[in-house]
Motif scaffolding. Structure first.
Motif, short mmCIF file in Angstrom:
data_model
loop_
_atom_site.label_atom_id
_atom_site.label_comp_id
_atom_site.label_asym_id
_atom_site.label_seq_id
_atom_site.Cartn_x
_atom_site.Cartn_y
_atom_site.Cartn_z
N THR A 1 0.83 -1.22 0.00
CA THR A 1 0.00 0.00 0.00
C THR A 1 0.85 1.25 0.00
OG1 THR A 1 -0.17 -0.10 2.43
CG2 THR A 1 -1.92 -1.15 1.14
N ASN A 2 1.95 1.24 0.74
CA ASN A 2 2.81 2.42 0.79
C ASN A 2 3.73 2.53 -0.42
OD1 ASN A 2 2.65 3.88 3.64
ND2 ASN A 2 2.39 1.68 4.02
N ALA A 3 4.14 1.41 -0.96
CA ALA A 3 5.03 1.45 -2.12
C ALA A 3 4.33 1.95 -3.37
CB ALA A 3 5.61 0.06 -2.37
N PHE A 4 3.07 1.53 -3.56
CA PHE A 4 2.36 1.87 -4.79
C PHE A 4 1.22 2.87 -4.56
CE2 PHE A 4 3.92 -2.56 -5.36
CZ PHE A 4 4.82 -2.31 -6.40
N GLN A 5 1.07 3.35 -3.34
CA GLN A 5 0.01 4.32 -3.00
C GLN A 5 -1.36 3.78 -3.43
OE1 GLN A 5 1.14 8.63 -3.38
NE2 GLN A 5 2.73 7.82 -4.73
N ILE A 6 -1.68 2.59 -2.96
CA ILE A 6 -2.94 1.95 -3.28
C ILE A 6 -3.66 1.61 -1.97
CG2 ILE A 6 -2.18 1.01 -5.48
CD1 ILE A 6 -1.57 -1.60 -4.08
N SER A 7 -4.93 1.23 -2.11
CA SER A 7 -5.72 0.88 -0.93
C SER A 7 -5.39 -0.54 -0.48
CB SER A 7 -7.21 0.97 -1.25
OG SER A 7 -7.59 -0.05 -2.17
N LEU A 8 -5.84 -0.87 0.71
CA LEU A 8 -5.60 -2.20 1.26
C LEU A 8 -6.30 -3.27 0.42
CD1 LEU A 8 -4.05 -3.27 3.72
CD2 LEU A 8 -6.22 -3.34 4.96
N GLU A 9 -7.50 -2.97 -0.04
CA GLU A 9 -8.23 -3.93 -0.87
C GLU A 9 -7.52 -4.16 -2.20
OE1 GLU A 9 -10.70 -6.69 -2.26
OE2 GLU A 9 -10.59 -5.90 -0.20
#
Length: 475
Positions: free
Chosen positions: A436-444
């Motif tokens: 989530t932090n590496a790609f700036q995406i949500s947990l889902e």
């Protein structure tokens, strides 16, 4: 005194550098060559030169191509016509080959090993009084081991071991060959060198040998040869093939009679030949560990040998030092793959080897990404073409309507891969928070990235829907 101290320091530094280079060579690490690894743009490669003989030809890829030179290899394709004999030849580098088509018999000469194949039938015209004589006169012929080779065989040859091949089938025998010229066993330069025990090729050799190629015996004084072999000078001159223009693949006239065992069944189970487990497992009896009797080939085209098998997608089979112990000595391995239409080999990279991928049938799209994240290759690969995939470069293979079949040679006895998608991938192994932090995406979204692809090696090439677990069948 100060100058002497500086001189000692400089000498010590030079020795350290030399020792480091020798250490790299002893470990099989190829030395660096200026501009040899400029891999910003890869390409699909085809043979650039053909050397014709009486009963076949050898096609060479340019070993000076930056991609091939960086991998430290030389690649050629051997085509032997029906009834053709590839004359005894050896190289200064280890060699690994794959039989693309056809069948034949092959022999290798290992210095110091005994002739274990014997024909004790008396020669025609041998008199009754000679039957009681001792020694070699009691045999019609005796020679070192001869083996059957067929489509799907991987063949390993050590540096300096002469080998010959005869086509026993009714179609051309096609073999793709790789020389590991960066291997620690090659003490010469990075130019592939062919040493011939017989034959005389007026066309010359590959790119680095434009002059006429003669066999090794041609350089000796005929009288010296006559004395060494205890024959007359005329016969010694015949060995030099001075007036022979047939090349290194000659046509055999009449039957080709050598001592050989009967041919095994086409897809006979080979479990008894290589029990799974480490090379020095308790199942080994010691005989296969000697250099004279060590097996040199293994068939990896049998579906029963597959390491990964999915009926509707394809299969992948590898051979390494655990299944063919001689590969530990020459430090090479191979992988055979068959991909059905509309299938994909999941993105992956080689952890400890360069890979030379050769298409044996069909076509597929291959994409390769370098260490800077740049796409350095995105092309269709067709039958007869090859691609060099450097160590660490990620790649993916996609077939469309047609099947795709390939053989890959790898510059490590136990090459390892790491996938970028699937159940055993690097992304699957990372914590969700890292994703989530590496790609700036949500947990889902991170969960979908990790768990949507359940396969490990092969998957469908179309659609973006996750596959059900009951559809996964891998061995």
């Amino acid at each position: 005194m100060v100058k002497l101290a500086h001189l000692l320091v400089a000498t010590f530094g030079a020795l350290l550098v030399l020792n480091g280079c020798l250490a790299r060579q002893s470990l099989g690490v190829p030395p660096q060559i200026g501009n040899a690894c400029n891999l910003d743009n890869l390409d699909v490669l085809q043979p650039t030169e053909t050397i014709k003989s009486e009963a076949g030809r050898v096609e060479y890829w340019d070993h000076n191509n930056p991609q091939i030179r960086c991998a430290g290899v030389s690649v050629s394709r051997l085509i032997i016509e029906q009834g053709g004999l590839y004359l005894p030849t050896f190289f200064s580098s280890p060699k690994i080959s794959y039989v693309v088509q056809g069948m034949g018999i092959s022999g290798r000469v290992v210095p110091g090993c005994a002739e274990t194949f014997m024909d004790s039938q008396p020669m025609q015209g041998q008199q009754q009084g000679q039957q009681g004589q001792q020694g070699q006169q009691g045999f019609r012929d005796m020679h070192q081991k001869v083996e059957h080779v067929r489509h799907g065989d991987v063949i390993a040859i050590t540096a300096g071991s002469s080998h010959w091949i005869y086509n026993t089938g009714d179609q051309p025998l096609v073999i793709i060959c790789l020389l590991d010229i960066a291997n620690y066993q090659n003490q010469l330069d990075r130019n592939p060198r062919t040493f011939r025990l017989a034959g005389n090729n007026p066309q010359g050799g590959s790119q680095q040998q434009q002059q006429q190629q003669q066999n090794m015996l041609s350089g000796f004084d005929p009288q010296v040869l006559a004395q060494a072999l205890k024959i007359d000078v005329r016969l010694a001159q015949e060995l030099q093939n001075q007036q022979d223009s047939r090349g290194n693949i000659v046509r055999v006239k009449g039957p080709f009679q050598v001592v050989r065992p009967p041919l095994r069944q086409p897809y006979e189970s080979e479990q008894w030949r290589h029990p799974r487990g480490p090379p020095q497992s308790p199942q080994d009896n010691g005989l296969e560990e000697t250099i004279c009797s060590m097996r040199t080939h293994e068939n990896i085209d049998d579906p029963a040998r597959a390491d990964v098998y999915k009926p509707n997608l394809g299969r992948v089979t590898s051979v390494n030092s655990y299944t063919l112990p001689i590969l530990q000595y020459i430090r090479l391995s191979a992988t055979r793959g068959i991909l059905q239409g509309n299938a994909m080999v999941l993105p992956k990279y080689n952890m400890n080897a360069n890979e030379i991928l050769y298409c044996t049938q069909g076509q597929a799209r291959i994409q390769v990404v370098n260490d800077n994240g740049q796409n350095v290759l995105d092309q269709q690969v067709q039958k007869g073409q090859l691609v060099v995939i450097p160590q660490g470069f990620a790649y993916v293979v996609q077939s469309h309507q047609n099947n795709f079949e390939w053989i890959s040679f790898k510059t490590n006895a136990n090459a390892m891969v790491s996938t970028l998608a699937g159940r055993t991938s690097a992304l699957r192994a990372l914590p969700l928070e890292v994703l989530t932090n590496a790609f700036q995406i949500s947990l889902e979204e991170a969960r979908r990235i990790k768990f949507n692809t359940l396969e490990t090696t092969l998957t469908r090439a179309r659609g973006g829907q996750p596959q059900l677990i009951e559809e996964i069948v891998e061995a």
